[in-house]
Enzyme design. Structure first.
Site, mmCIF file in Angstrom:
data_model
loop_
_atom_site.group_PDB
_atom_site.id
_atom_site.type_symbol
_atom_site.label_atom_id
_atom_site.label_comp_id
_atom_site.label_asym_id
_atom_site.label_seq_id
_atom_site.Cartn_x
_atom_site.Cartn_y
_atom_site.Cartn_z
ATOM 1 C CG HIS A 1 8.130 49.941 81.957
ATOM 2 N ND1 HIS A 1 8.906 50.998 82.325
ATOM 3 C CD2 HIS A 1 7.356 50.389 80.926
ATOM 4 C CE1 HIS A 1 8.634 52.046 81.557
ATOM 5 N NE2 HIS A 1 7.689 51.704 80.715
ATOM 6 C CG ASP A 2 7.059 42.776 85.957
ATOM 7 O OD1 ASP A 2 8.104 42.201 85.583
ATOM 8 O OD2 ASP A 2 6.242 42.244 86.735
ATOM 9 N N GLY B 1 7.861 39.059 80.684
ATOM 10 C CA GLY B 1 6.538 38.715 81.232
ATOM 11 C C GLY B 1 6.296 39.305 82.609
ATOM 12 C CG ASP C 1 9.194 37.955 85.339
ATOM 13 O OD1 ASP C 1 9.197 39.211 85.267
ATOM 14 O OD2 ASP C 1 10.093 37.248 84.860
ATOM 15 C CB SER D 1 11.977 40.489 85.573
ATOM 16 O OG SER D 1 11.310 41.279 84.605
ATOM 17 N N PRO E 1 8.257 50.356 74.320
ATOM 18 C CG PRO E 1 6.065 51.100 74.614
ATOM 19 C CD PRO E 1 7.065 50.104 75.140
ATOM 20 C CG HIS F 1 0.606 57.964 78.747
ATOM 21 N ND1 HIS F 1 1.259 57.983 77.553
ATOM 22 C CD2 HIS F 1 1.280 57.061 79.507
ATOM 23 C CE1 HIS F 1 2.276 57.146 77.579
ATOM 24 N NE2 HIS F 1 2.309 56.555 78.752
ATOM 25 C CB THR F 2 -5.688 59.568 82.035
ATOM 26 O OG1 THR F 2 -6.597 60.551 82.512
ATOM 27 C CG2 THR F 2 -5.724 58.365 82.970
ATOM 28 C CG ASP G 1 -4.988 64.572 81.474
ATOM 29 O OD1 ASP G 1 -5.160 65.715 81.014
ATOM 30 O OD2 ASP G 1 -5.924 63.838 81.831
HETATM 31 C C1 HEM Z 1 1.913 52.775 74.013
HETATM 32 C C2 HEM Z 1 3.194 52.935 74.233
HETATM 33 C C3 HEM Z 1 3.767 53.726 75.370
HETATM 34 C C4 HEM Z 1 4.798 54.595 75.289
HETATM 35 C C5 HEM Z 1 5.601 54.943 74.042
HETATM 36 C C6 HEM Z 1 4.999 55.146 76.599
HETATM 37 C C7 HEM Z 1 5.984 56.050 76.921
HETATM 38 C C8 HEM Z 1 6.103 56.677 78.141
HETATM 39 C C9 HEM Z 1 7.127 57.637 78.472
HETATM 40 C C10 HEM Z 1 8.273 58.061 77.540
HETATM 41 C C11 HEM Z 1 6.881 58.094 79.727
HETATM 42 C C12 HEM Z 1 7.696 59.117 80.522
HETATM 43 C C13 HEM Z 1 8.747 58.384 81.308
HETATM 44 C C14 HEM Z 1 9.700 59.293 82.017
HETATM 45 O O1 HEM Z 1 9.817 60.459 81.740
HETATM 46 O O2 HEM Z 1 10.374 58.788 82.915
HETATM 47 C C15 HEM Z 1 5.698 57.412 80.195
HETATM 48 C C16 HEM Z 1 5.097 57.607 81.428
HETATM 49 C C17 HEM Z 1 4.049 56.846 81.909
HETATM 50 N N1 HEM Z 1 3.475 55.748 81.278
HETATM 51 FE FE1 HEM Z 1 3.739 55.211 79.358
HETATM 52 N N2 HEM Z 1 4.088 54.599 77.452
HETATM 53 C C18 HEM Z 1 3.312 53.715 76.756
HETATM 54 C C19 HEM Z 1 2.313 52.919 77.263
HETATM 55 C C20 HEM Z 1 1.964 52.875 78.599
HETATM 56 C C21 HEM Z 1 1.110 51.872 79.195
HETATM 57 C C22 HEM Z 1 0.530 50.670 78.449
HETATM 58 C C23 HEM Z 1 0.978 52.190 80.512
HETATM 59 C C24 HEM Z 1 0.234 51.473 81.602
HETATM 60 C C25 HEM Z 1 -0.772 50.649 81.420
HETATM 61 C C26 HEM Z 1 1.733 53.408 80.724
HETATM 62 C C27 HEM Z 1 1.777 54.105 81.903
HETATM 63 C C28 HEM Z 1 2.533 55.237 82.114
HETATM 64 C C29 HEM Z 1 2.444 56.051 83.321
HETATM 65 C C30 HEM Z 1 1.478 55.845 84.469
HETATM 66 C C31 HEM Z 1 3.413 57.045 83.196
HETATM 67 C C32 HEM Z 1 3.740 58.142 84.226
HETATM 68 C C33 HEM Z 1 4.827 57.641 85.125
HETATM 69 C C34 HEM Z 1 5.146 58.591 86.260
HETATM 70 O O3 HEM Z 1 4.477 59.591 86.471
HETATM 71 O O4 HEM Z 1 6.113 58.277 86.984
HETATM 72 N N3 HEM Z 1 2.335 53.772 79.556
HETATM 73 N N4 HEM Z 1 5.257 56.540 79.218
HETATM 74 CA CA LIG Z 2 9.091 41.050 83.871
HETATM 75 CA CA LIG Z 3 -6.677 62.543 83.648
#
Ligand code: HEM
Ligand SMILES: [Ca+2]
Ligand SMILES: [Ca+2]
Length: 301
Positions: free
Chosen positions: A73-74, A79, A81, A83, A146, A176-177, A225
């Site tokens: 998100h940062d 960028g 940074d 923020s 996104p 998301h693993t 996951d």
């Molecule tokens: C491709 C587009 C992506 C979408 C639409 C997306 C969306 C989301 C959403 C909706 C959640 C749940 C948030 C919540 O309930 O508070 C989430 C969780 C998460 N996302 Fe993504 N995400 C994306 C890409 C990424 C990327 C690129 C990363 C890291 C490199 C990432 C890492 C994570 C992690 C680790 C969680 C779990 C957070 C937690 O357990 O507190 N996501 N994501």
């Molecule tokens: Ca930033």
């Molecule tokens: Ca996993």
């Protein structure tokens, strides 16, 4: 007017051009990151951050996915940074050793790498030298991130805006693993007027409805996951093939013909996933970075 005056004016003119262009350069701050940036100013920074992340991990495992998503998100908002950070995940420890020398943005990049390693994912070197941003606006967050309802084109074009390819995007989604999501992020897939989203595995949809019934407490979360929620592995992609992607934005990676092959490749070859994920993380870490004299080294208090 004497010749000397004109000359002096010209010189002042040139000087102004020079100063202005240096200013633009400093503000643009598009210098390169390097792996050994703190070699002389804070040689132990990597160990200090790793130790702090490890300590946190032993207290509360939630920190790990939270750190990883924070880094993502940062980087997508103004960028990489720092923020989006109010306080850094491990700032105190670094400040004790290297006050005013290491940026929060770099600490977050290191902590994100350590989060991957601590949960069993691939190790990799982190490029450093980011400076912390001076702008932090909540209003710019939502439109830069996104949505879990995005389709493949929306996902691909949002990542492309930051110089990341579709393959980078598919690999990074593999984050998301680990981690969890609140029920509202996928609620409409369970309870729309036309019923359960037909692209969801029916047994999985049933389980989700049990944990996330109508009027569920908004603090309830579901593992992203369902198979290995605490391990950084490639099972996220196997889940997608079994129609167990929690968000529409996950499932479309498998159901769209343009991205299906990559998903199947990662599902069948963890090594290939790891290599591609690392490459994509390094690219993500370069998004909009401020270097040189841009931004600042922010203090944690
Ligand atoms: C491709 C587009 C992506 C979408 C639409 C997306 C969306 C989301 C959403 C909706 C959640 C749940 C948030 C919540 O309930 O508070 C989430 C969780 C998460 N996302 Fe993504 N995400 C994306 C890409 C990424 C990327 C690129 C990363 C890291 C490199 C990432 C890492 C994570 C992690 C680790 C969680 C779990 C957070 C937690 O357990 O507190 N996501 N994501
Ligand atoms: Ca930033
Ligand atoms: Ca996993």
């Amino acid at each position: 007017m004497e010749f000397g005056d004109v000359w002096r004016r010209r010189r002042i003119g040139w000087l102004l051009v020079l100063i202005i262009s240096m200013g633009i350069f400093a503000r643009k701050g598009e210098g390169q990151l390097v792996e050994n940036f703190y070699k002389s100013t804070c040689p132990n920074v990597e160990q200090i951050v790793r130790q702090a992340v490890q300590n946190k991990f032993s207290q509360t495992t939630i920190t790990i996915p939270a750190t990883l998503i924070l880094f993502f998100h940062d980087c997508f908002v103004e960028g990489c940074d720092a923020s989006v950070m109010i306080s850094s995940p491990s700032g105190d420890a670094v400040e004790a050793a290297c006050l005013d020398r290491v940026s929060c943005a770099d600490i977050l990049a290191l902590a994100a790498r350590d989060a991957v390693v601590l949960t069993g994912g691939p190790n990799f070197n982190v490029e450093l030298g980011r400076r912390d941003g001076l702008i932090s606006k909540a209003s710019s967050v939502d439109r830069n991130l996104p949505s879990p309802n995005f389709d493949l084109n929306a996902l691909t074009s949002m990542f492309a805006r930051h110089g990341l390819s579709q393959t980078n995007m598919i690999a990074l989604s593999g984050a998301h693993t680990i981690g969890a999501s609140h029920c509202n992020c996928f609620f409409d897939r369970l309870f729309s007027t036309s019923g359960v989203d037909p692209s969801l595995n029916p047994a999985y949809a049933e389980q989700l409805k049990q944990v996330c019934p109508r009027n569920v407490d908004p603090s309830v979360v579901v593992k992203l996951d369902p198979t290995t929620p605490n391990t950084f592995d490639n099972l996220y992609y196997r889940n997608l093939m079994n129609r167990k992607g929690l968000f529409r934005s996950n499932e479309v990676l498998f159901t769209s013909s343009a991205s299906k092959g990559t998903v199947v490749g990662f599902a069948n070859n963890e090594r290939q996933f790891n290599t591609t994920f690392v490459e994509a993380m390094q690219k993500l870490g370069r998004v909009g970075v401020k270097t040189g004299r841009a931004g600042e080294i922010r203090r944690d208090w």
